[in-house]
Design a protein around this motif. Sequence first.
Motif, PDB file in Angstrom:
ATOM      1  N   LEU A 163      12.379 -10.399   4.113  1.00 57.01           N
ATOM      2  CA  LEU A 163      12.735  -9.571   5.257  1.00 57.01           C
ATOM      3  C   LEU A 163      12.562  -8.106   4.879  1.00 57.01           C
ATOM      4  CD1 LEU A 163      16.046 -11.457   6.140  1.00 57.01           C
ATOM      5  CD2 LEU A 163      13.770 -11.854   7.119  1.00 57.01           C
ATOM      6  N   MET A 164      11.955  -7.326   5.770  1.00 53.81           N
ATOM      7  CA  MET A 164      11.682  -5.916   5.472  1.00 53.81           C
ATOM      8  C   MET A 164      12.084  -5.083   6.684  1.00 53.81           C
ATOM      9  SD  MET A 164       8.007  -6.347   3.504  1.00 53.81           S
ATOM     10  CE  MET A 164       8.283  -5.009   2.342  1.00 53.81           C
ATOM     11  N   ASP A 165      13.015  -4.146   6.483  1.00 54.78           N
ATOM     12  CA  ASP A 165      13.557  -3.338   7.569  1.00 54.78           C
ATOM     13  C   ASP A 165      13.082  -1.898   7.430  1.00 54.78           C
ATOM     14  OD1 ASP A 165      14.947  -2.452   9.732  1.00 54.78           O
ATOM     15  OD2 ASP A 165      16.942  -2.702   8.870  1.00 54.78           O
ATOM     16  N   GLU A 166      12.064  -1.516   8.191  1.00 56.10           N
ATOM     17  CA  GLU A 166      11.482  -0.171   8.149  1.00 56.10           C
ATOM     18  C   GLU A 166      11.183   0.254   6.709  1.00 56.10           C
ATOM     19  OE1 GLU A 166      10.757   1.506  10.813  1.00 56.10           O
ATOM     20  OE2 GLU A 166      12.123   0.938  12.420  1.00 56.10           O
ATOM     21  N   PRO A 167      10.529  -0.596   5.906  1.00 58.86           N
ATOM     22  CA  PRO A 167      10.411  -0.308   4.470  1.00 58.86           C
ATOM     23  C   PRO A 167       9.562   0.909   4.135  1.00 58.86           C
ATOM     24  CG  PRO A 167       9.000  -2.137   5.069  1.00 58.86           C
ATOM     25  CD  PRO A 167       9.834  -1.833   6.274  1.00 58.86           C
ATOM     26  N   PHE A 168       8.671   1.330   5.039  1.00 57.88           N
ATOM     27  CA  PHE A 168       7.791   2.463   4.746  1.00 57.88           C
ATOM     28  C   PHE A 168       8.128   3.680   5.602  1.00 57.88           C
ATOM     29  CE2 PHE A 168       4.519  -1.167   4.177  1.00 57.88           C
ATOM     30  CZ  PHE A 168       5.107  -1.536   2.985  1.00 57.88           C
ATOM     31  N   GLY A 169       9.252   3.637   6.300  1.00 55.61           N
ATOM     32  CA  GLY A 169       9.584   4.672   7.264  1.00 55.61           C
ATOM     33  C   GLY A 169       9.778   6.057   6.677  1.00 55.61           C
ATOM     34  N   ALA A 170      10.188   6.143   5.411  1.00 53.86           N
ATOM     35  CA  ALA A 170      10.480   7.442   4.819  1.00 53.86           C
ATOM     36  C   ALA A 170       9.315   7.996   3.997  1.00 53.86           C
ATOM     37  CB  ALA A 170      11.726   7.331   3.929  1.00 53.86           C
ATOM     38  N   LEU A 171       8.177   7.322   4.020  1.00 51.38           N
ATOM     39  CA  LEU A 171       7.051   7.720   3.181  1.00 51.38           C
ATOM     40  C   LEU A 171       6.091   8.636   3.934  1.00 51.38           C
ATOM     41  CD1 LEU A 171       6.226   4.250   1.570  1.00 51.38           C
ATOM     42  CD2 LEU A 171       7.819   6.003   0.761  1.00 51.38           C
ATOM     43  N   ASP A 172       5.375   9.469   3.188  1.00 50.20           N
ATOM     44  CA  ASP A 172       4.356  10.309   3.802  1.00 50.20           C
ATOM     45  C   ASP A 172       3.177   9.426   4.239  1.00 50.20           C
ATOM     46  OD1 ASP A 172       2.015  10.462   1.677  1.00 50.20           O
ATOM     47  OD2 ASP A 172       3.875  10.685   0.541  1.00 50.20           O
ATOM     48  N   PRO A 173       2.338   9.903   5.163  1.00 49.35           N
ATOM     49  CA  PRO A 173       1.282   9.056   5.735  1.00 49.35           C
ATOM     50  C   PRO A 173       0.344   8.425   4.705  1.00 49.35           C
ATOM     51  CG  PRO A 173       1.553  11.028   7.056  1.00 49.35           C
ATOM     52  CD  PRO A 173       2.418  11.208   5.840  1.00 49.35           C
ATOM     53  N   ASP A 174      -0.081   9.175   3.692  1.00 47.62           N
ATOM     54  CA  ASP A 174      -1.003   8.616   2.701  1.00 47.62           C
ATOM     55  C   ASP A 174      -0.343   7.508   1.895  1.00 47.62           C
ATOM     56  OD1 ASP A 174      -3.035  10.279   3.507  1.00 47.62           O
ATOM     57  OD2 ASP A 174      -2.715  11.766   1.924  1.00 47.62           O
ATOM     58  N   THR A 175       0.896   7.753   1.445  1.00 45.67           N
ATOM     59  CA  THR A 175       1.614   6.744   0.665  1.00 45.67           C
ATOM     60  C   THR A 175       1.914   5.528   1.529  1.00 45.67           C
ATOM     61  OG1 THR A 175       2.634   8.486  -0.684  1.00 45.67           O
ATOM     62  CG2 THR A 175       3.654   6.310  -0.755  1.00 45.67           C
ATOM     63  N   ARG A 176       2.221   5.778   2.786  1.00 51.38           N
ATOM     64  CA  ARG A 176       2.526   4.674   3.702  1.00 51.38           C
ATOM     65  C   ARG A 176       1.317   3.764   3.854  1.00 51.38           C
ATOM     66  NH1 ARG A 176       6.255   5.320   8.884  1.00 51.38           N
ATOM     67  NH2 ARG A 176       6.346   3.145   9.552  1.00 51.38           N
ATOM     68  N   GLU A 177       0.135   4.348   4.005  1.00 53.19           N
ATOM     69  CA  GLU A 177      -1.064   3.528   4.149  1.00 53.19           C
ATOM     70  C   GLU A 177      -1.350   2.735   2.878  1.00 53.19           C
ATOM     71  OE1 GLU A 177      -5.312   5.090   4.862  1.00 53.19           O
ATOM     72  OE2 GLU A 177      -4.579   4.440   6.828  1.00 53.19           O
ATOM     73  N   GLN A 178      -1.114   3.351   1.718  1.00 51.69           N
ATOM     74  CA  GLN A 178      -1.282   2.633   0.454  1.00 51.69           C
ATOM     75  C   GLN A 178      -0.344   1.433   0.393  1.00 51.69           C
ATOM     76  OE1 GLN A 178      -0.715   5.382  -2.759  1.00 51.69           O
ATOM     77  NE2 GLN A 178      -2.476   6.650  -2.199  1.00 51.69           N
ATOM     78  N   MET A 179       0.909   1.639   0.833  1.00 54.22           N
ATOM     79  CA  MET A 179       1.889   0.558   0.793  1.00 54.22           C
ATOM     80  C   MET A 179       1.532  -0.552   1.775  1.00 54.22           C
ATOM     81  SD  MET A 179       3.906   1.076  -1.620  1.00 54.22           S
ATOM     82  CE  MET A 179       4.884  -0.340  -1.203  1.00 54.22           C
ATOM     83  N   GLN A 180       0.964  -0.192   2.918  1.00 52.41           N
ATOM     84  CA  GLN A 180       0.509  -1.215   3.861  1.00 52.41           C
ATOM     85  C   GLN A 180      -0.541  -2.115   3.218  1.00 52.41           C
ATOM     86  OE1 GLN A 180      -0.870   1.142   7.136  1.00 52.41           O
ATOM     87  NE2 GLN A 180       1.179   1.652   7.868  1.00 52.41           N
ATOM     88  N   ILE A 181      -1.467  -1.491   2.498  1.00 55.14           N
ATOM     89  CA  ILE A 181      -2.515  -2.250   1.816  1.00 55.14           C
ATOM     90  C   ILE A 181      -1.915  -3.132   0.731  1.00 55.14           C
ATOM     91  CG2 ILE A 181      -4.580  -2.063   0.374  1.00 55.14           C
ATOM     92  CD1 ILE A 181      -5.166   0.577   1.914  1.00 55.14           C
ATOM     93  N   TYR A 182      -0.970  -2.581  -0.057  1.00 56.07           N
ATOM     94  CA  TYR A 182      -0.306  -3.374  -1.098  1.00 56.07           C
ATOM     95  C   TYR A 182       0.355  -4.604  -0.491  1.00 56.07           C
ATOM     96  CZ  TYR A 182      -0.666   0.382  -4.594  1.00 56.07           C
ATOM     97  OH  TYR A 182      -1.122   1.314  -5.470  1.00 56.07           O
ATOM     98  N   LEU A 183       1.052  -4.400   0.619  1.00 56.92           N
ATOM     99  CA  LEU A 183       1.785  -5.517   1.225  1.00 56.92           C
ATOM    100  C   LEU A 183       0.822  -6.594   1.717  1.00 56.92           C
ATOM    101  CD1 LEU A 183       4.509  -6.674   2.113  1.00 56.92           C
ATOM    102  CD2 LEU A 183       4.181  -5.528   4.313  1.00 56.92           C
ATOM    103  N   MET A 184      -0.260  -6.199   2.350  1.00 51.76           N
ATOM    104  CA  MET A 184      -1.229  -7.181   2.835  1.00 51.76           C
ATOM    105  C   MET A 184      -1.865  -7.952   1.683  1.00 51.76           C
ATOM    106  SD  MET A 184      -3.081  -5.368   6.115  1.00 51.76           S
ATOM    107  CE  MET A 184      -3.651  -3.926   5.232  1.00 51.76           C
ATOM    108  N   GLU A 185      -2.136  -7.256   0.578  1.00 50.50           N
ATOM    109  CA  GLU A 185      -2.705  -7.931  -0.590  1.00 50.50           C
ATOM    110  C   GLU A 185      -1.706  -8.913  -1.188  1.00 50.50           C
ATOM    111  OE1 GLU A 185      -3.783  -4.643  -3.028  1.00 50.50           O
ATOM    112  OE2 GLU A 185      -5.743  -4.357  -2.085  1.00 50.50           O
TER     113      GLU A 185
END
Length: 296
Positions: A163-185
């Motif tokens: 379960l993930m509750d707004e896990p990337f909400g506090a990140l800057d846009p570049d870091t957020r996109e990196q984390m999205q890719i990490y999660l999908m991988e």
Amino acid sequence: MNQNNKLSIEDVYKSYGNKLVLDNIDLKVAAGELCTLVGPSGCGKSTLLRLLLGQEFADAGSIIIDGAPARHPDPHRGIVYQKYSLFPHMTVFDNVMAGSRLSKQAWYLPWKRDKDDEAFAISMLERLRLVDAMRKFPHELSGGMQQRVAIAQALMSKPPLLLMDEPFGALDPDTREQMQIYLMELHEEHKLTIFFVTHDLDEACYIGTRLLVLSQYYTDDRGEEPTVARGAKIVGDYRLAREALPTTEKSSAYFKAFVEQVRANGFSPNNRCHVRDFNLKHPHSFQTLTREENQF
């Protein structure tokens, strides 16, 4: 319950005082899905997540995880919050190992070394590009690095449901996109079942294999009188791409049009769809309406 269903929710209601928040929620989720949940502010996204975690309980209805009723939090449900929730006095490595320790033994017992768990922790840190920081403390890390540690910590117990509750909400846009890719991988590699709450519609449409829209903006046959208690329902359920997409997909005309379609169908108080006409396109969608909600 279907053997392939990781999660089954039926006829779930949740109120706080006189305010009905969740109104007759129905949902089935197959193992291996990455479900993203979006909706207008105050619709009850985090409330639904707390019910899945077992932090709170529904007023009525059933929530079944792996064939058993969802009760108090346990190691079968991992959780990652927007706030990183790391132990500040522990190194990155010890924080990750804590996910294993707390799932296997009481906190007050001596910490027993487990070579298999240590090897798994190191492999995850390598996968998340954190192995060079494994001896650092949380305050020495960037926000994105801290969130990767929190994800690794949650994965150490190999929870059947993450379960993930707004896990990337506090990140800057570049870091957020990196984390999205990490999660999908990670999702593709470990075949995880993930329930991901976000307020970012672009993010939800991009990372998920299934998009759920929770909204209080709809109509039914109960009427519009002020005395009618009406909470949020799942008004949209869309099947998304099964494989991770390149980030350039977010700029495509098709993607932008889809995002706007979802926004129009679930986020506007001036565009209320009737319960009989909800956009429930996913093959596992189902809906149980009461006689008052659907009088035809």
